[in-house]
Motif scaffolding. Structure first.
Motif, PDB file in Angstrom:
ATOM      1  N   LEU A  39       0.833  -1.201   0.000  1.00 39.82           N
ATOM      2  CA  LEU A  39       0.000   0.000   0.000  1.00 39.82           C
ATOM      3  C   LEU A  39       0.868   1.252   0.000  1.00 39.82           C
ATOM      4  O   LEU A  39       0.585   2.214  -0.722  1.00 39.82           O
ATOM      5  N   LYS A  40       1.927   1.263   0.797  1.00 42.83           N
ATOM      6  CA  LYS A  40       2.850   2.402   0.839  1.00 42.83           C
ATOM      7  C   LYS A  40       3.406   2.680  -0.556  1.00 42.83           C
ATOM      8  O   LYS A  40       3.394   3.816  -1.035  1.00 42.83           O
ATOM      9  N   THR A  41       3.857   1.640  -1.217  1.00 44.71           N
ATOM     10  CA  THR A  41       4.412   1.796  -2.565  1.00 44.71           C
ATOM     11  C   THR A  41       3.353   2.336  -3.528  1.00 44.71           C
ATOM     12  O   THR A  41       3.614   3.252  -4.307  1.00 44.71           O
ATOM     13  N   LEU A  42       2.151   1.779  -3.464  1.00 41.91           N
ATOM     14  CA  LEU A  42       1.063   2.213  -4.342  1.00 41.91           C
ATOM     15  C   LEU A  42       0.743   3.689  -4.136  1.00 41.91           C
ATOM     16  O   LEU A  42       0.682   4.462  -5.104  1.00 41.91           O
ATOM     17  N   LEU A  43       0.559   4.093  -2.889  1.00 48.39           N
ATOM     18  CA  LEU A  43       0.144   5.476  -2.630  1.00 48.39           C
ATOM     19  C   LEU A  43       1.271   6.483  -2.830  1.00 48.39           C
ATOM     20  O   LEU A  43       1.008   7.636  -3.160  1.00 48.39           O
ATOM     21  N   GLU A  44       2.505   6.066  -2.649  1.00 49.75           N
ATOM     22  CA  GLU A  44       3.625   6.989  -2.808  1.00 49.75           C
ATOM     23  C   GLU A  44       4.149   7.063  -4.240  1.00 49.75           C
ATOM     24  O   GLU A  44       4.691   8.082  -4.646  1.00 49.75           O
ATOM     25  N   SER A  45       3.991   5.985  -5.005  1.00 48.75           N
ATOM     26  CA  SER A  45       4.541   5.977  -6.363  1.00 48.75           C
ATOM     27  C   SER A  45       3.477   5.868  -7.455  1.00 48.75           C
ATOM     28  O   SER A  45       3.770   6.067  -8.626  1.00 48.75           O
ATOM     29  N   GLY A  46       2.259   5.483  -7.049  1.00 48.85           N
ATOM     30  CA  GLY A  46       1.200   5.299  -8.032  1.00 48.85           C
ATOM     31  C   GLY A  46       1.120   3.900  -8.600  1.00 48.85           C
ATOM     32  O   GLY A  46       0.247   3.603  -9.413  1.00 48.85           O
ATOM     33  N   ARG A  47       2.033   3.016  -8.159  1.00 49.39           N
ATOM     34  CA  ARG A  47       2.052   1.635  -8.664  1.00 49.39           C
ATOM     35  C   ARG A  47       2.303   0.658  -7.527  1.00 49.39           C
ATOM     36  O   ARG A  47       3.155   0.909  -6.677  1.00 49.39           O
ATOM     37  N   SER A  48       1.615  -0.457  -7.549  1.00 55.54           N
ATOM     38  CA  SER A  48       1.885  -1.537  -6.598  1.00 55.54           C
ATOM     39  C   SER A  48       3.241  -2.149  -6.931  1.00 55.54           C
ATOM     40  O   SER A  48       3.614  -2.258  -8.102  1.00 55.54           O
ATOM     41  N   ALA A  49       3.949  -2.575  -5.911  1.00 58.61           N
ATOM     42  CA  ALA A  49       5.210  -3.290  -6.123  1.00 58.61           C
ATOM     43  C   ALA A  49       4.962  -4.777  -6.369  1.00 58.61           C
ATOM     44  O   ALA A  49       5.901  -5.526  -6.616  1.00 58.61           O
ATOM     45  N   GLY A  50       3.702  -5.209  -6.254  1.00 58.04           N
ATOM     46  CA  GLY A  50       3.387  -6.618  -6.470  1.00 58.04           C
ATOM     47  C   GLY A  50       3.791  -7.507  -5.304  1.00 58.04           C
ATOM     48  O   GLY A  50       3.904  -8.716  -5.458  1.00 58.04           O
ATOM     49  N   LEU A  51       4.003  -6.925  -4.134  1.00 57.28           N
ATOM     50  CA  LEU A  51       4.464  -7.691  -2.974  1.00 57.28           C
ATOM     51  C   LEU A  51       3.420  -8.704  -2.516  1.00 57.28           C
ATOM     52  O   LEU A  51       3.758  -9.863  -2.228  1.00 57.28           O
ATOM     53  N   THR A  52       2.175  -8.289  -2.443  1.00 54.68           N
ATOM     54  CA  THR A  52       1.115  -9.198  -2.009  1.00 54.68           C
ATOM     55  C   THR A  52       0.925 -10.308  -3.041  1.00 54.68           C
ATOM     56  O   THR A  52       0.775 -11.474  -2.695  1.00 54.68           O
ATOM     57  N   ARG A  53       0.964  -9.954  -4.296  1.00 50.44           N
ATOM     58  CA  ARG A  53       0.831 -10.953  -5.361  1.00 50.44           C
ATOM     59  C   ARG A  53       1.988 -11.964  -5.308  1.00 50.44           C
ATOM     60  O   ARG A  53       1.787 -13.169  -5.461  1.00 50.44           O
ATOM     61  N   ALA A  54       3.204 -11.487  -5.054  1.00 47.50           N
ATOM     62  CA  ALA A  54       4.366 -12.384  -4.970  1.00 47.50           C
ATOM     63  C   ALA A  54       4.222 -13.354  -3.799  1.00 47.50           C
ATOM     64  O   ALA A  54       4.527 -14.545  -3.925  1.00 47.50           O
ATOM     65  N   LYS A  55       3.744 -12.862  -2.661  1.00 48.81           N
ATOM     66  CA  LYS A  55       3.527 -13.740  -1.506  1.00 48.81           C
ATOM     67  C   LYS A  55       2.440 -14.759  -1.820  1.00 48.81           C
ATOM     68  O   LYS A  55       2.556 -15.937  -1.456  1.00 48.81           O
ATOM     69  N   ALA A  56       1.397 -14.345  -2.507  1.00 44.33           N
ATOM     70  CA  ALA A  56       0.327 -15.258  -2.895  1.00 44.33           C
ATOM     71  C   ALA A  56       0.884 -16.393  -3.767  1.00 44.33           C
ATOM     72  O   ALA A  56       0.496 -17.549  -3.613  1.00 44.33           O
ATOM     73  N   GLN A  57       1.795 -16.054  -4.678  1.00 43.25           N
ATOM     74  CA  GLN A  57       2.391 -17.075  -5.534  1.00 43.25           C
ATOM     75  C   GLN A  57       3.165 -18.104  -4.705  1.00 43.25           C
ATOM     76  O   GLN A  57       3.101 -19.298  -4.968  1.00 43.25           O
ATOM     77  N   LEU A  58       3.888 -17.645  -3.685  1.00 39.87           N
ATOM     78  CA  LEU A  58       4.629 -18.566  -2.823  1.00 39.87           C
ATOM     79  C   LEU A  58       3.678 -19.461  -2.040  1.00 39.87           C
ATOM     80  O   LEU A  58       3.929 -20.661  -1.895  1.00 39.87           O
ATOM     81  N   ILE A  59       2.604 -18.896  -1.522  1.00 39.19           N
ATOM     82  CA  ILE A  59       1.627 -19.680  -0.771  1.00 39.19           C
ATOM     83  C   ILE A  59       1.022 -20.764  -1.661  1.00 39.19           C
ATOM     84  O   ILE A  59       0.925 -21.926  -1.270  1.00 39.19           O
ATOM     85  N   GLU A  60       0.642 -20.376  -2.873  1.00 35.92           N
ATOM     86  CA  GLU A  60       0.052 -21.348  -3.807  1.00 35.92           C
ATOM     87  C   GLU A  60       1.051 -22.435  -4.168  1.00 35.92           C
ATOM     88  O   GLU A  60       0.685 -23.609  -4.280  1.00 35.92           O
ATOM     89  N   ALA A  61       2.313 -22.093  -4.349  1.00 38.92           N
ATOM     90  CA  ALA A  61       3.329 -23.073  -4.734  1.00 38.92           C
ATOM     91  C   ALA A  61       3.587 -24.099  -3.616  1.00 38.92           C
ATOM     92  O   ALA A  61       3.995 -25.218  -3.897  1.00 38.92           O
ATOM     93  N   ARG A  62       3.322 -23.706  -2.371  1.00 37.64           N
ATOM     94  CA  ARG A  62       3.573 -24.592  -1.233  1.00 37.64           C
ATOM     95  C   ARG A  62       2.386 -25.484  -0.893  1.00 37.64           C
ATOM     96  O   ARG A  62       2.453 -26.286   0.021  1.00 37.64           O
ATOM     97  N   ARG A  63       1.291 -25.330  -1.632  1.00 35.87           N
ATOM     98  CA  ARG A  63       0.090 -26.154  -1.357  1.00 35.87           C
ATOM     99  C   ARG A  63       0.271 -27.559  -1.852  1.00 35.87           C
ATOM    100  O   ARG A  63       0.860 -27.887  -2.789  1.00 35.87           O
TER     101      ARG A  63
END
Length: 152
Positions: free
Chosen positions: A128-152
């Protein structure tokens, strides 16, 4: 840990954006989908359940807002207890504190849930900090989601 103390997650972050933008990010489904969720069925409104779909495939929640004070406080309950978000002006931006507590289960399950929630909300606030300060998401939440899915 004392017998009556229950584990809780607590995360704080300084976001160089006005409280209005930070508050709105957690209320508005379109903004939530930029940094935390895949989708939200409606904006948070006190007493009205909403359906949230997270970026982890199949992960959902049905939060019900319990208190909204514009630009200052957001609270909801969901399957992982309660969440309180406090916003305060700080150094030209907004200090945000998230507390998640009231986790279900035995002591060990609660500790694990608090640790996972601490990690999760830390990632969410950084994105959220990255999104509001730069106008773009850094994809951090999406990257964590990918790791969670890969460990299933």
């Amino acid at each position: 840990m004392a017998h009556d103390e229950r584990p809780r997650a607590r995360v704080t972050m300084l976001i160089k954006a006005p409280a209005q933008a930070v508050f709105g990010a957690f209320i508005d489904p379109a903004v939530l989908a930029k940094f935390w969720l895949s989708s939200a069925s409606a904006p948070l409104r006190v007493g009205e359940p909403v359906d949230w779909r997270f970026m982890v495939d199949g992960a959902t929640a049905r939060p019900v807002a319990t208190r909204l004070v514009v630009d200052e406080h957001i609270a909801w309950r969901w399957s992982d207890g309660t969440v309180q978000i406090d916003l305060a002006p700080f150094d030209g931006g907004t200090a945000i504190t998230v507390i998640n507590e009231g986790f279900p289960g035995d002591q060990q399950a609660q500790v694990e849930a608090a640790l996972n929630a601490t990690e999760g909300f830390c990632i969410v606030l950084c994105d959220l900090k990255t999104l509001l300060e730069s106008g773009r998401s850094a994809g951090l939440t999406r990257a964590k989601a990918q790791l969670i899915e890969a460990r299933r």
